[in-house]
Every structure is written in structure tokens, then in C-alpha cells.
Enzyme design. Structure first.
Site, PDB file in Angstrom:
ATOM      1  N   THR A 170       0.675  -1.134  -0.057  1.00 22.95           N
ATOM      2  CA  THR A 170       0.060  -0.031   0.171  1.00 22.95           C
ATOM      3  C   THR A 170       0.807   1.458  -0.028  1.00 22.95           C
ATOM      4  O   THR A 170       0.454   2.356  -0.667  1.00 22.95           O
ATOM      5  CB  THR A 170      -0.910  -0.037   1.391  1.00 22.95           C
ATOM      6  OG1 THR A 170      -1.788  -1.083   1.329  1.00 22.95           O
ATOM      7  CG2 THR A 170      -1.719   1.169   1.403  1.00 22.95           C
ATOM      8  N   SER A 212       1.360  -7.423  -0.784  1.00 17.58           N
ATOM      9  CA  SER A 212       1.958  -8.491  -0.104  1.00 17.58           C
ATOM     10  C   SER A 212       1.269  -9.681   0.297  1.00 17.58           C
ATOM     11  O   SER A 212       1.646 -10.724   0.877  1.00 17.58           O
ATOM     12  CB  SER A 212       2.669  -7.971   1.069  1.00 17.58           C
ATOM     13  OG  SER A 212       1.836  -7.737   2.182  1.00 17.58           O
ATOM     14  N   THR A 226       1.533  -4.319   4.359  1.00 15.02           N
ATOM     15  CA  THR A 226       1.403  -4.588   5.730  1.00 15.02           C
ATOM     16  C   THR A 226       1.017  -6.005   5.914  1.00 15.02           C
ATOM     17  O   THR A 226       1.141  -6.447   7.014  1.00 15.02           O
ATOM     18  CB  THR A 226       0.360  -3.639   6.426  1.00 15.02           C
ATOM     19  OG1 THR A 226      -0.946  -3.653   5.555  1.00 15.02           O
ATOM     20  CG2 THR A 226       0.792  -2.209   6.448  1.00 15.02           C
ATOM     21  N   ASP A 227       0.245  -6.759   5.001  1.00 13.98           N
ATOM     22  CA  ASP A 227      -0.642  -7.920   5.085  1.00 13.98           C
ATOM     23  C   ASP A 227       0.466  -9.125   5.579  1.00 13.98           C
ATOM     24  O   ASP A 227       0.028  -9.903   6.535  1.00 13.98           O
ATOM     25  CB  ASP A 227      -1.408  -8.276   3.892  1.00 13.98           C
ATOM     26  CG  ASP A 227      -2.562  -7.395   3.765  1.00 13.98           C
ATOM     27  OD1 ASP A 227      -3.045  -6.766   4.829  1.00 13.98           O
ATOM     28  OD2 ASP A 227      -3.053  -7.571   2.540  1.00 13.98           O
TER      29      ASP A 227
END
Ligand code: ASP
Length: 326
Positions: free
Chosen positions: A13, A63, A96-97
Site C-alpha cells: 500500500t 503482499s 502490511t498484510d
């Protein structure tokens, strides 16, 4: 010789864009290159001082779709950069995932001597670069601050002004900019107005830990380890399907079970897990609780080893354990 801080781009992101500046959820991740991201960081030149920024795009992915091959590519570039005497630190921009998985994987896979005096700092954003109020530039500034901070070492994560260790960090919120937490351990420190305030020591390199030969792993195939969750109404169907091993699927080598409470497993699942184990599949149990870890030996699960890690990190640990034994 000027020192270098290497910035490796993985997508996410932080590099995402939306059609409209007021859209923080309907965006496409991984659109801008890491060089582009660096240009948006306020005061980067001041933070780096005499050091030079080197930008390298390793992957450009959301990710959530990360593959083991992406880790292999990242590890290769990290080994190269960390071994250079002129490289002071490496910063990675990442989605971030699965950031906590990459951080943990790197902390296990890099040779301890590469991390003994240099930090690898992962950072990210919850809002796309096109947002009216993006969090990426500030996080990247904090990551650069930490990267050149005296004594910084090991694999670290920076987001929302907090510094986390690779073993503890976990994404705990799907939307909030302060999306990461280190559970009971708490953050290692904070980045405040361009200064690091440490709350705990930087992670020490574990000199007993062998570096992972990821090239060999890539060539041979990563051991297949799946995650199961024990829950009310859990049955043995999923497990039986896993053990049937459909055509073209790599053989199942391990299962991580996120158990209820203290790592306990629904009796309907327990029998299937014992069968899996009897067939040579390694079974590890962890707790599905947000805090703490499995304590003692619950009698019904004596046969399964336990890890003090979240399920997604235990999967990585088990894969690496199996690979090192093969
Ligand atoms: N799906 C995005 C990713 O992990 C989410 C983010 O970066 O915040 O790449």
C-alpha cells in the site's frame, strides 16, 4: 567512501494509488517504485546526512500475494547489500498484510553476522501514496531515522512511530494507521520527532543460528506446511482432504494447528492429527489467542510439539526446521 543506506522496494500500500485522494481503501497496491517513494519523504537528506540513498526494486506486489520465491529474491538482495562494507543499513518498503511473516523469515534466514552490527528495517503504510493524508512518507522517514541510529541492529519493523521486533510483531488492525502490535512484549522503542527512544534493547544476533540456504530451498521446493484452526464445530474433513494430497500438490510435510486457549485441539481434529503424525507429517500446535503462548503440556496434545509463535510464524519456523533436517 560515503556510507550507503539501501532502500529495497517490495510493493504494498505504501506504493499504492487510488483514483481519488479521499479513497483509502479502493486502491491498487504496488504501483510506485521505491525511488519514487523516497522523493516523497520529508527531510530524507537531513536524516541521512552524508550517507547516500540507494534504491532497488526487488518485487512490486500486493503482499497478500507474496510467494516463497519473493522471499528468496529479497534475501538474495539483502545478503548482497549487507555484505557490502559501505552499506550501513537496509530499509525495506513492504505491504502490511504479510510484513510480520517477511520480518520473521528474514530474522531466521539471514546469517547472524550480517545482522550483528547492521539493521534491516521494514516499513509500510496503511494508506496509499495518493491519499490526502498518506502515512507512508512519515513511516519511511522514521525507518531511515532508525536505520542510521547508533547501535541499531537486527530485523526491525517501524510503523506508526513504533519499533517492533520480528518475533513479536503482528498486524492487529485492518484499517488503523497504527496497525501493528508486539503483544505482551510491547514495542522495542519509539521514533519521536526524528529521534529514537528505546524501550528495550535491539535484538541480539543469535550466533548459534545457521543461515538458510534459500537457493537450495528454491531449487528443491519449500516443504509444504499448512495451517489449521481449531474451533467450535471443527471436524476432521479438512484434515482428511489435506492428507489425500491431490495430484500436482507437493507432499504435505507439516501442519501448524492454532488451538483454542492453551493450544487445545477439538477432539474431532485430534485423531486426524495423530494419524497425520503417524504418516510422518510434523504437527506443531500454537495458541489462537492474541496474547501469551502455550504453557505446560496439555495431556491430549502431548504428541505435538509447540512453538511460542503466532500460527503464521510457526509455519515459517516449521518449514525451516524441516528443510534443515532434509
Ligand atoms: N494488501 C496490502 C499489502 O499487504 C496492504 C498494505 O500494504 O497495507 O500489500
Amino acid at each position: 567512501m560515503a556510507e550507503i543506506v539501501a532502500f529495497l522496494g517490495m510493493g504494498g500500500t505504501i506504493a499504492g494509488t487510488a483514483q481519488s485522494a479521499d479513497d483509502n481503501v479502493g486502491y491498487t497496491a504496488a504501483q510506485l517504485g521505491v525511488q519514487n517513494l523516497l522523493q516523497s519523504v520529508p527531510g530524507l537528506t537531513r536524516i541521512l546526512g552524508a550517507r547516500q540513498a540507494l534504491a532497488e526494486q526487488v518485487c512490486q506486489i500486493d503482499s497478500k500475494d507474496l510467494m516463497h520465491a519473493d522471499w528468496a529474491a529479497l534475501l538474495g538482495r539483502l545478503k548482497h547489500n549487507l555484505a557490502r562494507p559501505d552499506v550501513r543499513a537496509v530499509v525495506i518498503t513492504h505491504g502490511t498484510d504479510t510484513l510480520e511473516e517477511t520480518a520473521y523469515f528474514l530474522s531466521r534466514a539471514l546469517a547472524p553476522e550480517l545482522l550483528a552490527h547492521k539493521p534491516v528495517v521494514l516499513t509500510c503504510a496503511m494508506r496509499p501514496a495518493s491519499s490526502l493524508n498518506p502515512d507512508g512518507p512519515g513511516n519511511l522517514a522514521d525507518a531511515a531515522t532508525l536505520a542510521v541510529w547508533p547501535g541499531a541492529r537486527g530485523v526491525l519493523v517501524v510503523c506508526g512511530g513504533k519499533i517492533h521486533g520480528a518475533a513479536q510483531v503482528q498486524k492487529v488492525h485492518p484499517y488503523r494507521v497504527d496497525a501493528f502490535d508486539s503483544g505482551e512484549a510491547g514495542p522495542l522503542g519509539l521514533v519521536e520527532e526524528g529521534r529514537v527512544r528505546l524501550l528495550a534493547d535491539f535484538p541480539r544476533a543469535d550466533h548459534g543460528q545457521a543461515a538458510v540456504d534459500v537457493e537450495a530451498l528454491q531449487a528443491k521446493g519449500w516443504p509444504r506446511v499448512e495451517i489449521l484452526l481449531s474451533h467450535a464445530g471443527a471436524g476432521g474433513g479438512l484434515l482428511r482432504a489435506l492428507l489425500r494430497e491431490p495430484e500436482g500438490e507437493a507432499p504435505l510435510r507439516g501442519i501448524v494447528v492454532a488451538g483454542t486457549g492453551n493450544g487445545t485441539i477439538h477432539r474431532e481434529m485430534d485423531a486426524g492429527l495423530l494419524l497425520a503424525q503417524a504418516r510422518g507429517v510434523r504437527v506443531v500446535r500454537v495458541s489462537r489467542c492474541a496474547y501469551g503462548q502455550v504453557v505446560g503440556d496439555a495431556p491430549e496434545a502431548v504428541a505435538f510439539s509447540k512453538y511460542a509463535l503466532s500460527a503464521v510464524k510457526a509455519r515459517i519456523a516449521l518449514m525451516l526446521d524441516i528443510a534443515s533436517e532434509a
